[in-house]
Design a protein around this motif. Sequence first.
Motif, PDB file in Angstrom:
ATOM      1  N   GLU A  77     104.538 109.959  21.455  1.00  0.00           N
ATOM      2  CA  GLU A  77     104.391 109.134  20.261  1.00  0.00           C
ATOM      3  C   GLU A  77     102.926 109.161  19.839  1.00  0.00           C
ATOM      4  O   GLU A  77     102.041 108.933  20.646  1.00  0.00           O
ATOM      5  CB  GLU A  77     104.813 107.699  20.556  1.00  0.00           C
ATOM      6  CG  GLU A  77     106.273 107.543  20.856  1.00  0.00           C
ATOM      7  CD  GLU A  77     106.637 106.094  21.152  1.00  0.00           C
ATOM      8  OE1 GLU A  77     105.854 105.191  20.796  1.00  0.00           O
ATOM      9  OE2 GLU A  77     107.699 105.884  21.739  1.00  0.00           O
ATOM     10  N   ILE A  78     102.716 109.446  18.572  1.00  0.00           N
ATOM     11  CA  ILE A  78     101.356 109.457  18.047  1.00  0.00           C
ATOM     12  C   ILE A  78     101.107 108.093  17.432  1.00  0.00           C
ATOM     13  O   ILE A  78     101.867 107.638  16.582  1.00  0.00           O
ATOM     14  CB  ILE A  78     101.170 110.578  17.006  1.00  0.00           C
ATOM     15  CG1 ILE A  78     101.409 111.922  17.688  1.00  0.00           C
ATOM     16  CG2 ILE A  78      99.788 110.505  16.377  1.00  0.00           C
ATOM     17  CD1 ILE A  78     101.454 113.085  16.739  1.00  0.00           C
ATOM     18  N   SER A  79     100.057 107.447  17.893  1.00  0.00           N
ATOM     19  CA  SER A  79      99.779 106.102  17.422  1.00  0.00           C
ATOM     20  C   SER A  79      98.334 106.015  16.966  1.00  0.00           C
ATOM     21  O   SER A  79      97.429 106.437  17.681  1.00  0.00           O
ATOM     22  CB  SER A  79     100.104 105.110  18.537  1.00  0.00           C
ATOM     23  OG  SER A  79      99.065 104.255  18.795  1.00  0.00           O
ATOM     24  N   VAL A  80      98.143 105.510  15.781  1.00  0.00           N
ATOM     25  CA  VAL A  80      96.802 105.322  15.224  1.00  0.00           C
ATOM     26  C   VAL A  80      96.656 103.857  14.862  1.00  0.00           C
ATOM     27  O   VAL A  80      97.529 103.289  14.203  1.00  0.00           O
ATOM     28  CB  VAL A  80      96.589 106.198  13.966  1.00  0.00           C
ATOM     29  CG1 VAL A  80      95.229 105.953  13.348  1.00  0.00           C
ATOM     30  CG2 VAL A  80      96.768 107.669  14.302  1.00  0.00           C
ATOM     31  N   ARG A  81      95.578 103.238  15.352  1.00  0.00           N
ATOM     32  CA  ARG A  81      95.304 101.829  15.035  1.00  0.00           C
ATOM     33  C   ARG A  81      93.937 101.723  14.418  1.00  0.00           C
ATOM     34  O   ARG A  81      93.011 102.398  14.841  1.00  0.00           O
ATOM     35  CB  ARG A  81      95.315 100.984  16.309  1.00  0.00           C
ATOM     36  CG  ARG A  81      96.622 100.560  16.766  1.00  0.00           C
ATOM     37  CD  ARG A  81      96.556  99.664  17.986  1.00  0.00           C
ATOM     38  NE  ARG A  81      95.243  99.122  18.304  1.00  0.00           N
ATOM     39  CZ  ARG A  81      94.980  98.358  19.338  1.00  0.00           C
ATOM     40  NH1 ARG A  81      95.924  98.062  20.176  1.00  0.00           N
ATOM     41  NH2 ARG A  81      93.772  97.912  19.567  1.00  0.00           N
ATOM     42  N   THR A  82      93.813 100.849  13.460  1.00  0.00           N
ATOM     43  CA  THR A  82      92.507 100.553  12.882  1.00  0.00           C
ATOM     44  C   THR A  82      92.079  99.190  13.416  1.00  0.00           C
ATOM     45  O   THR A  82      92.846  98.231  13.362  1.00  0.00           O
ATOM     46  CB  THR A  82      92.568 100.524  11.341  1.00  0.00           C
ATOM     47  OG1 THR A  82      93.048 101.791  10.900  1.00  0.00           O
ATOM     48  CG2 THR A  82      91.220 100.236  10.734  1.00  0.00           C
TER      49      THR A  82
END
Length: 135
Positions: free
Chosen positions: A125-130
């Motif tokens: 799973e590719i997860s990007v958080r700001t």
Amino acid sequence: MTRMSVFNSPFLLGFDQLEELMDSVSKSANEGYPPYNIEHINENMIRISLAVAGFSENDLEITIENNQMLIRGKRQAEPERAYLHRGIAARQFMRKFVLADGMDVEDAYLENGLLHINLLRPEPEISVRTIKIRS
């Protein structure tokens, strides 16, 4: 003499457990019984096959503890026999394999003296958080 660690970089934070895990695996890697194969079946499946001639289903146990799969074999006591030659190992064993997060045992079965364990690898799973910066 101090041992130099690969994980002592200031950019690798929180990897001390991984280092301990790698030390544990390297110590158990020298054990040669029972012999085993690791086979790449497809993109999402790996099969581990252990040579367990003489062991029955009741003599074998597979457990998952944290991310470690433990395979134990212990033969039932057999009546005393007088061997002229004993070349088939029947001693108890414990094999340890470290599983990546999300890896799961799909199936385990005995076939022709081999214990096969099929492991499923999850889709990454590719997860990007700001992260909000407070002032």
